[in-house]
Scaffold this motif. Structure first.
Motif, PDB file in Angstrom:
ATOM      1  N   MET A 101      17.732  -5.634  -1.829  1.00 14.50           N
ATOM      2  CA  MET A 101      16.620  -4.681  -1.756  1.00 14.50           C
ATOM      3  C   MET A 101      15.856  -4.873  -0.445  1.00 14.50           C
ATOM      4  O   MET A 101      15.258  -5.922  -0.222  1.00 14.50           O
ATOM      5  CB  MET A 101      15.676  -4.878  -2.946  1.00 14.50           C
ATOM      6  CG  MET A 101      16.368  -4.684  -4.287  1.00 14.50           C
ATOM      7  SD  MET A 101      15.322  -5.198  -5.670  1.00 14.50           S
ATOM      8  CE  MET A 101      14.376  -3.720  -5.921  1.00 14.50           C
ATOM      9  N   VAL A 102      15.908  -3.865   0.413  1.00 13.53           N
ATOM     10  CA  VAL A 102      15.247  -4.022   1.718  1.00 13.53           C
ATOM     11  C   VAL A 102      14.200  -2.954   2.030  1.00 13.53           C
ATOM     12  O   VAL A 102      13.442  -3.091   2.992  1.00 13.53           O
ATOM     13  CB  VAL A 102      16.271  -4.078   2.880  1.00 13.53           C
ATOM     14  CG1 VAL A 102      17.098  -5.357   2.819  1.00 13.53           C
ATOM     15  CG2 VAL A 102      17.175  -2.865   2.909  1.00 13.53           C
ATOM     16  N   ALA A 103      14.153  -1.883   1.244  1.00 14.63           N
ATOM     17  CA  ALA A 103      13.195  -0.827   1.601  1.00 14.63           C
ATOM     18  C   ALA A 103      12.877   0.081   0.422  1.00 14.63           C
ATOM     19  O   ALA A 103      13.625   0.129  -0.560  1.00 14.63           O
ATOM     20  CB  ALA A 103      13.767   0.019   2.738  1.00 14.63           C
ATOM     21  N   SER A 104      11.773   0.794   0.527  1.00 14.29           N
ATOM     22  CA  SER A 104      11.421   1.806  -0.474  1.00 14.29           C
ATOM     23  C   SER A 104      10.632   2.915   0.209  1.00 14.29           C
ATOM     24  O   SER A 104      10.005   2.693   1.259  1.00 14.29           O
ATOM     25  CB  SER A 104      10.577   1.181  -1.597  1.00 14.29           C
ATOM     26  OG  SER A 104       9.324   0.774  -1.083  1.00 14.29           O
ATOM     27  N   GLY A 105      10.691   4.105  -0.378  1.00 15.14           N
ATOM     28  CA  GLY A 105       9.955   5.220   0.214  1.00 15.14           C
ATOM     29  C   GLY A 105       9.339   6.118  -0.843  1.00 15.14           C
ATOM     30  O   GLY A 105       9.989   6.443  -1.837  1.00 15.14           O
ATOM     31  N   VAL A 106       8.083   6.473  -0.664  1.00 18.78           N
ATOM     32  CA  VAL A 106       7.384   7.462  -1.502  1.00 18.78           C
ATOM     33  C   VAL A 106       6.622   8.396  -0.551  1.00 18.78           C
ATOM     34  O   VAL A 106       6.644   8.180   0.671  1.00 18.78           O
ATOM     35  CB  VAL A 106       6.415   6.789  -2.512  1.00 18.78           C
ATOM     36  CG1 VAL A 106       7.174   5.976  -3.558  1.00 18.78           C
ATOM     37  CG2 VAL A 106       5.388   5.916  -1.803  1.00 18.78           C
ATOM     38  N   ALA A 107       5.947   9.398  -1.100  1.00 23.76           N
ATOM     39  CA  ALA A 107       5.328  10.442  -0.269  1.00 23.76           C
ATOM     40  C   ALA A 107       4.486   9.911   0.889  1.00 23.76           C
ATOM     41  O   ALA A 107       4.546  10.426   2.002  1.00 23.76           O
ATOM     42  CB  ALA A 107       4.477  11.347  -1.141  1.00 23.76           C
TER      43      ALA A 107
END
Ligand SMILES: [Zn+2]
Length: 260
Positions: A101-107
């Motif tokens: 797990m290296v990244a996440s994105g939301v608005a």
């Protein structure tokens, strides 16, 4: 005091062009987004900015319209820093991320472990693989774009559309490459596909399964319809908008794969 303050400002802007400091984060303002990072990342930021610019351009080309709001990118120099953000944002105290797990994105934001540190702080990812690195960043930017057009901007209130959220990011970022499609076809030559869409984003073939399903929707229903689907947070509404059922969609997707 005043003099000291202006000296400090000079030092800061010397450290980071157009930058300022907030809670020990240095902020670098770009067109449409800000990149926040620790001082230790200074030498990497120019390269990272270029990757995010490329990704943003690719996403806007795919969806044919710009991001609807600005967003913040956070470059985390340690896994502890990334985990503490996720603990807070996902409301899971003590959460410890797995090595892939290296990244996440939301608005409103994109959080990422400093890509140049993936080799030492992560598994399955290497910064040196420039194509894959760019696609991963673009994948997260698709989530940001999607969140900006979804009733649930952080995807916390979505039902049954994991396959769509992830499949769209896989497809629009270019992660549905030849290798993945070959592996998917090998898998389907000896296995039945999942009978439920909720099982598409599961197991070793989740990228191939979900990505190819979204590609199928794009080809059959068109880009305009695909873009309309960004606004649904429930599976029922999404299927209704396509005028199909879960079974029919899976059956037809399977048939198109066979005919290749
Ligand atoms: Zn994703």
């Amino acid at each position: 005091m005043k003099k000291h303050f202006s000296t400090l400002l000079l030092v800061i802007s010397g450290l980071s062009c157009l930058g300022f400091i907030q809670n020990n984060w240095l902020t670098n303002q770009q067109e449409g987004f800000s990149i926040n990072h620790r001082k230790s990342e200074e030498q990497n930021i120019k390269e990272y900015i270029q990757l995010f610019k490329n990704g943003k351009e690719q996403v806007e080309l795919f969806f044919k319209t710009p991001f609807s709001s600005t967003f913040n990118v956070y470059i985390h120099s340690t896994r502890t820093s990334l985990d503490s953000t996720w603990q807070k944002d996902w409301n899971i105290p003590g959460f410890k991320s797995q090595c892939w797990m290296v990244a996440s994105g939301v608005a409103s934001r994109l959080d990422i472990l400093s890509p140049k540190k993936w080799d030492s702080l992560a598994c399955e990812h290497s910064f040196a693989n420039t194509t894959k690195t760019q696609r991963l960043l673009t994948h997260e930017l698709v989530h940001v774009y999607h969140g900006q057009r979804n009733p649930s901007p952080d995807f916390s209130d979505v039902n049954g559309i994991d396959w769509f959220v992830e499949g769209l990011a896989v497809y629009a970022s270019g992660q549905l490459d030849k290798d993945r499609l070959t592996r998917l076809n090998d898998f389907l030559s000896t296995n039945q596909p999942p009978s439920k869409l909720s099982d598409f984003w599961k197991g070793n073939n989740k990228y191939g399964l979900s990505g190819s399903m979204v590609k199928y929707i794009d080809i059959k229903y068109g880009r305009k319809k695909l873009i309309e689907l960004l606004g649904f947070n429930q599976l029922e509404g999404l299927l209704k908008s396509l005028g199909t059922t879960e079974n029919e969609l899976i059956m037809e997707w399977r048939e198109t794969l066979k005919s290749k």
